[in-house]
Design a protein around this motif. Structure first.
Motif, PDB file in Angstrom:
ATOM      1  N   PHE A  42       0.919  -1.250  -0.215  1.00 49.03           N
ATOM      2  CA  PHE A  42       0.070   0.099  -0.036  1.00 49.03           C
ATOM      3  C   PHE A  42       0.862   1.337  -0.167  1.00 49.03           C
ATOM      4  N   PHE A  43       1.900   1.276   0.700  1.00 53.30           N
ATOM      5  CA  PHE A  43       2.875   2.366   0.823  1.00 53.30           C
ATOM      6  C   PHE A  43       3.602   2.709  -0.194  1.00 53.30           C
ATOM      7  N   PRO A  45       3.414   1.924  -3.618  1.00 48.85           N
ATOM      8  CA  PRO A  45       2.623   1.280  -4.940  1.00 48.85           C
ATOM      9  C   PRO A  45       3.317   1.803  -6.335  1.00 48.85           C
ATOM     10  N   GLU A  46       2.976   0.970  -7.237  1.00 49.72           N
ATOM     11  CA  GLU A  46       3.486   1.128  -8.685  1.00 49.72           C
ATOM     12  C   GLU A  46       3.198   2.499  -9.192  1.00 49.72           C
ATOM     13  N   PRO A  47       4.081   2.860 -10.018  1.00 51.91           N
ATOM     14  CA  PRO A  47       3.876   4.600 -10.504  1.00 51.91           C
ATOM     15  C   PRO A  47       2.396   4.513 -11.038  1.00 51.91           C
ATOM     16  N   GLY A  48       1.743   5.547 -10.860  1.00 53.48           N
ATOM     17  CA  GLY A  48       0.388   5.715 -11.367  1.00 53.48           C
ATOM     18  C   GLY A  48      -0.708   5.171 -10.219  1.00 53.48           C
ATOM     19  N   SER A  49      -0.411   4.492  -9.519  1.00 54.46           N
ATOM     20  CA  SER A  49      -1.270   3.699  -8.626  1.00 54.46           C
ATOM     21  C   SER A  49      -1.697   4.671  -7.477  1.00 54.46           C
ATOM     22  N   SER A  50      -3.047   4.101  -7.065  1.00 50.59           N
ATOM     23  CA  SER A  50      -3.568   4.953  -5.948  1.00 50.59           C
ATOM     24  C   SER A  50      -2.908   4.831  -4.615  1.00 50.59           C
ATOM     25  N   VAL A  51      -2.797   6.120  -3.844  1.00 56.07           N
ATOM     26  CA  VAL A  51      -2.153   5.974  -2.652  1.00 56.07           C
ATOM     27  C   VAL A  51      -3.183   6.081  -1.507  1.00 56.07           C
ATOM     28  N   ARG A  52      -4.379   6.129  -2.038  1.00 53.55           N
ATOM     29  CA  ARG A  52      -5.727   6.340  -1.138  1.00 53.55           C
ATOM     30  C   ARG A  52      -5.739   5.309   0.160  1.00 53.55           C
ATOM     31  N   ALA A  54      -3.310   3.735   1.428  1.00 57.00           N
ATOM     32  CA  ALA A  54      -2.053   4.031   2.362  1.00 57.00           C
ATOM     33  C   ALA A  54      -2.363   5.409   3.210  1.00 57.00           C
ATOM     34  N   LYS A  55      -2.942   6.354   2.530  1.00 56.79           N
ATOM     35  CA  LYS A  55      -3.297   7.583   3.280  1.00 56.79           C
ATOM     36  C   LYS A  55      -4.154   7.244   4.397  1.00 56.79           C
ATOM     37  N   ARG A  56      -5.527   6.465   4.121  1.00 53.01           N
ATOM     38  CA  ARG A  56      -6.433   6.005   4.920  1.00 53.01           C
ATOM     39  C   ARG A  56      -5.691   5.619   6.198  1.00 53.01           C
ATOM     40  N   ILE A  57      -4.842   4.344   6.111  1.00 50.52           N
ATOM     41  CA  ILE A  57      -4.052   3.751   7.117  1.00 50.52           C
ATOM     42  C   ILE A  57      -3.370   4.585   7.874  1.00 50.52           C
ATOM     43  N   CYS A  58      -2.862   5.690   7.144  1.00 50.22           N
ATOM     44  CA  CYS A  58      -1.953   6.610   7.868  1.00 50.22           C
ATOM     45  C   CYS A  58      -2.612   7.354   8.922  1.00 50.22           C
ATOM     46  N   GLU A  76      13.266  10.899   2.338  1.00 53.72           N
ATOM     47  CA  GLU A  76      12.749   9.796   1.818  1.00 53.72           C
ATOM     48  C   GLU A  76      11.985  10.276   0.335  1.00 53.72           C
ATOM     49  N   ARG A  77      12.330   9.727  -0.598  1.00 53.11           N
ATOM     50  CA  ARG A  77      11.781  10.026  -2.083  1.00 53.11           C
ATOM     51  C   ARG A  77      10.754   9.390  -2.546  1.00 53.11           C
ATOM     52  N   PHE A  78      10.347   7.982  -1.977  1.00 53.30           N
ATOM     53  CA  PHE A  78       9.529   7.172  -2.429  1.00 53.30           C
ATOM     54  C   PHE A  78       8.465   6.882  -1.491  1.00 53.30           C
ATOM     55  N   GLY A  79       7.512   6.421  -1.903  1.00 55.29           N
ATOM     56  CA  GLY A  79       6.392   5.751  -0.859  1.00 55.29           C
ATOM     57  C   GLY A  79       5.631   6.853  -0.131  1.00 55.29           C
ATOM     58  N   VAL A  80       4.611   6.291   0.637  1.00 60.43           N
ATOM     59  CA  VAL A  80       3.766   7.247   1.461  1.00 60.43           C
ATOM     60  C   VAL A  80       4.238   7.250   2.816  1.00 60.43           C
ATOM     61  N   TRP A  81       4.661   8.354   3.410  1.00 60.50           N
ATOM     62  CA  TRP A  81       5.264   8.469   4.780  1.00 60.50           C
ATOM     63  C   TRP A  81       4.631   9.436   5.605  1.00 60.50           C
ATOM     64  N   GLY A  82       3.863   9.066   6.797  1.00 60.92           N
ATOM     65  CA  GLY A  82       3.324   9.911   7.473  1.00 60.92           C
ATOM     66  C   GLY A  82       2.073  10.634   6.807  1.00 60.92           C
ATOM     67  N   GLY A  83       1.698   9.689   5.865  1.00 57.68           N
ATOM     68  CA  GLY A  83       0.135  10.089   5.276  1.00 57.68           C
ATOM     69  C   GLY A  83       0.437  10.973   4.134  1.00 57.68           C
TER      70      GLY A  83
END
Length: 97
Positions: A42-43, A45-52, A54-58, A76-83
């Motif tokens: 979730f955190f 994702p493949e390029p272009g995929s939704s991060v929705r 991951a943000k919900r979990i954050c 950190e340049r990749f992924g969802v961190w801290g929402g």
């Protein structure tokens, strides 16, 4: 001078301990993170995929601010961190200057 009066190996051990403290951030907060219980898919994702999801979990995570602080401090340049996504963290860095 200290080396003359210290037991052999003391200065080297102190130096190694100091380097470890400086270079190794405290990551115990990660044990409480909801993402650690969910999985990385979730955190990071493949390029272009939704991060929705991951943000919900954050949004429910009790240590979200520590996670975001870590991501910003360590660039950190990749992924969802801290929402926040990569683009959102980049924008936050730009506006906080």
């Amino acid at each position: 001078m200290i080396e003359r009066f210290s037991p052999p190996g003391t200065i080297l051990r102190m130096h190694i301990d100091t380097i470890a403290m400086i270079t190794s951030p405290d990551l115990t907060w990660q044990e409480e993170a909801l993402c650690a219980q969910t999985g990385a898919d979730f955190f990071f994702p493949e390029p272009g995929s939704s991060v929705r999801e991951a943000k919900r979990i954050c949004g429910m995570c009790p240590i979200r601010s520590a996670c975001l602080e870590y991501a910003l401090d360590n660039d950190e340049r990749f992924g969802v961190w801290g929402g926040l996504s990569e683009k959102e963290r980049l924008e936050l860095r730009r506006t906080s200057r």
